[in-house]
Every structure is written in C-alpha cells, then in structure tokens.
Design a protein around this motif. Sequence first.
Motif, PDB file in Angstrom:
ATOM      1  N   VAL A 173       0.837  -1.207   0.000  1.00 11.52           N
ATOM      2  CA  VAL A 173       0.000   0.000   0.000  1.00 11.52           C
ATOM      3  C   VAL A 173       0.871   1.256   0.000  1.00 11.52           C
ATOM      4  O   VAL A 173       0.574   2.228  -0.704  1.00 11.52           O
ATOM      5  CB  VAL A 173      -0.979  -0.023   1.196  1.00 11.52           C
ATOM      6  N   LEU A 224       2.158   1.605  -3.541  1.00 11.21           N
ATOM      7  CA  LEU A 224       1.066   1.964  -4.449  1.00 11.21           C
ATOM      8  C   LEU A 224       0.653   3.421  -4.296  1.00 11.21           C
ATOM      9  O   LEU A 224       0.177   4.037  -5.259  1.00 11.21           O
ATOM     10  CB  LEU A 224      -0.149   1.051  -4.218  1.00 11.21           C
ATOM     11  N   VAL A 280      -2.877   4.251  -9.929  1.00 12.46           N
ATOM     12  CA  VAL A 280      -3.372   3.603  -8.709  1.00 12.46           C
ATOM     13  C   VAL A 280      -3.754   4.697  -7.715  1.00 12.46           C
ATOM     14  O   VAL A 280      -4.755   4.589  -7.024  1.00 12.46           O
ATOM     15  CB  VAL A 280      -2.315   2.655  -8.103  1.00 12.46           C
ATOM     16  N   THR A 281      -2.935   5.742  -7.694  1.00 11.69           N
ATOM     17  CA  THR A 281      -3.228   6.914  -6.871  1.00 11.69           C
ATOM     18  C   THR A 281      -3.588   8.065  -7.801  1.00 11.69           C
ATOM     19  O   THR A 281      -2.811   8.427  -8.681  1.00 11.69           O
ATOM     20  CB  THR A 281      -2.018   7.289  -5.996  1.00 11.69           C
ATOM     21  N   THR A 282      -4.773   8.601  -7.614  1.00 13.02           N
ATOM     22  CA  THR A 282      -5.222   9.719  -8.436  1.00 13.02           C
ATOM     23  C   THR A 282      -4.773  11.034  -7.802  1.00 13.02           C
ATOM     24  O   THR A 282      -4.541  11.106  -6.599  1.00 13.02           O
ATOM     25  CB  THR A 282      -6.760   9.726  -8.573  1.00 13.02           C
ATOM     26  N   GLU A 313      -5.436  10.541  -3.907  1.00 13.64           N
ATOM     27  CA  GLU A 313      -6.259   9.492  -3.307  1.00 13.64           C
ATOM     28  C   GLU A 313      -5.855   8.127  -3.839  1.00 13.64           C
ATOM     29  O   GLU A 313      -5.853   7.915  -5.056  1.00 13.64           O
ATOM     30  CB  GLU A 313      -7.746   9.737  -3.594  1.00 13.64           C
ATOM     31  N   LEU A 314      -5.526   7.233  -2.939  1.00 11.85           N
ATOM     32  CA  LEU A 314      -5.206   5.851  -3.293  1.00 11.85           C
ATOM     33  C   LEU A 314      -6.484   5.176  -3.763  1.00 11.85           C
ATOM     34  O   LEU A 314      -7.512   5.240  -3.068  1.00 11.85           O
ATOM     35  CB  LEU A 314      -4.614   5.116  -2.089  1.00 11.85           C
ATOM     36  N   PHE A 315      -6.440   4.576  -4.932  1.00  9.76           N
ATOM     37  CA  PHE A 315      -7.604   3.939  -5.571  1.00  9.76           C
ATOM     38  C   PHE A 315      -8.742   4.938  -5.797  1.00  9.76           C
ATOM     39  O   PHE A 315      -9.884   4.548  -5.963  1.00  9.76           O
ATOM     40  CB  PHE A 315      -8.121   2.736  -4.767  1.00  9.76           C
TER      41      PHE A 315
END
Length: 153
Positions: free
Chosen positions: A28, A31, A37-39, A54-56
């Motif tokens: 995590v 990522l 994956v992170t926006t 943001e992650l995911f």
Amino acid sequence: MGETTTPLGRPEPGRIASAAAGAVFLLVGVLGFIPGVTTGLDGMTFAGHESTAELFGVFAVSVLHNLVHLAFGVAGLALATTARGARVFLVGGGLFYLALFAYGLVVDASADIVPVNAADNWLHLFLAASLLALAFLAGTPRRSTNTPIHAPN
C-alpha cells in the motif's frame, strides 16, 4: 523447538499474520506513489489536509501517509521474526489504528497532519479490528515442555 515455530516445526500463526500484514502495508505504501493507482498525484503534498491525492481514488494520502505505511510494513516484517515480536506488532498496530480512527473522528480536517477522509476512518477501524483479532486468534506462542504425559494412578 523455540518460540518461532510450533511443535511440528511450522511458523507460529502470529508470525505469519504479522508478515502478511507487513507485506500488505508495504504494498500500500508503494502503491500510494504510483500514478493511476493513486489519483491526483500532482496535488500530493508532504503532509497536511491540502493533499488531493487518493489511493484507488478513495483514500486520502500524502507523502507522509505513504511513508507511515512503508514504515509500518517494515516493522511488521521485522517483528515477524519472533512470535513475541509478531504479537507486539499485531496488538500495537491494532491499538495504533484504533487511536487513528478516534483521531479521525474528533480532529477538524483543517488541522490534519495526515490527510484523513471518511473512507480512511472506516478503513482504520477495520484495520484495528483485524490486527487485534489476528493477535488474539493467533494466540500466545506455546513452548514445548517435552514432558511426557503420565497416566493417572
């Protein structure tokens, strides 16, 4: 047999749980720096509520947030080398995430050092419950006494 294996020579369940949790936290943390994956990576700050990454696309993250995940992952793997260390990681981590959940409930978003949103709060509660459950389900490491069982007289 020492405290790091069961009498059958298998790793203690707590060690496996600690290593698995540590590996997930490491993943995590990595990522959190990967585009796609992170926006909103261009809006990621080192710390604070201003980070828009943001992650995911769900969980608020910052550089500091990702570094905490990486450090937590390293700790989980390092402490998984002994059954006692694994238990310390699982209980300590569970209590840490429980405190982080409470922090997310009471702290004003503008005062956040680490960006936390509603999704993060629920995740922190889930992580606290999961780590504590793993600590107690894995049980206390048992030592083999190698004492023969005697039949009652």
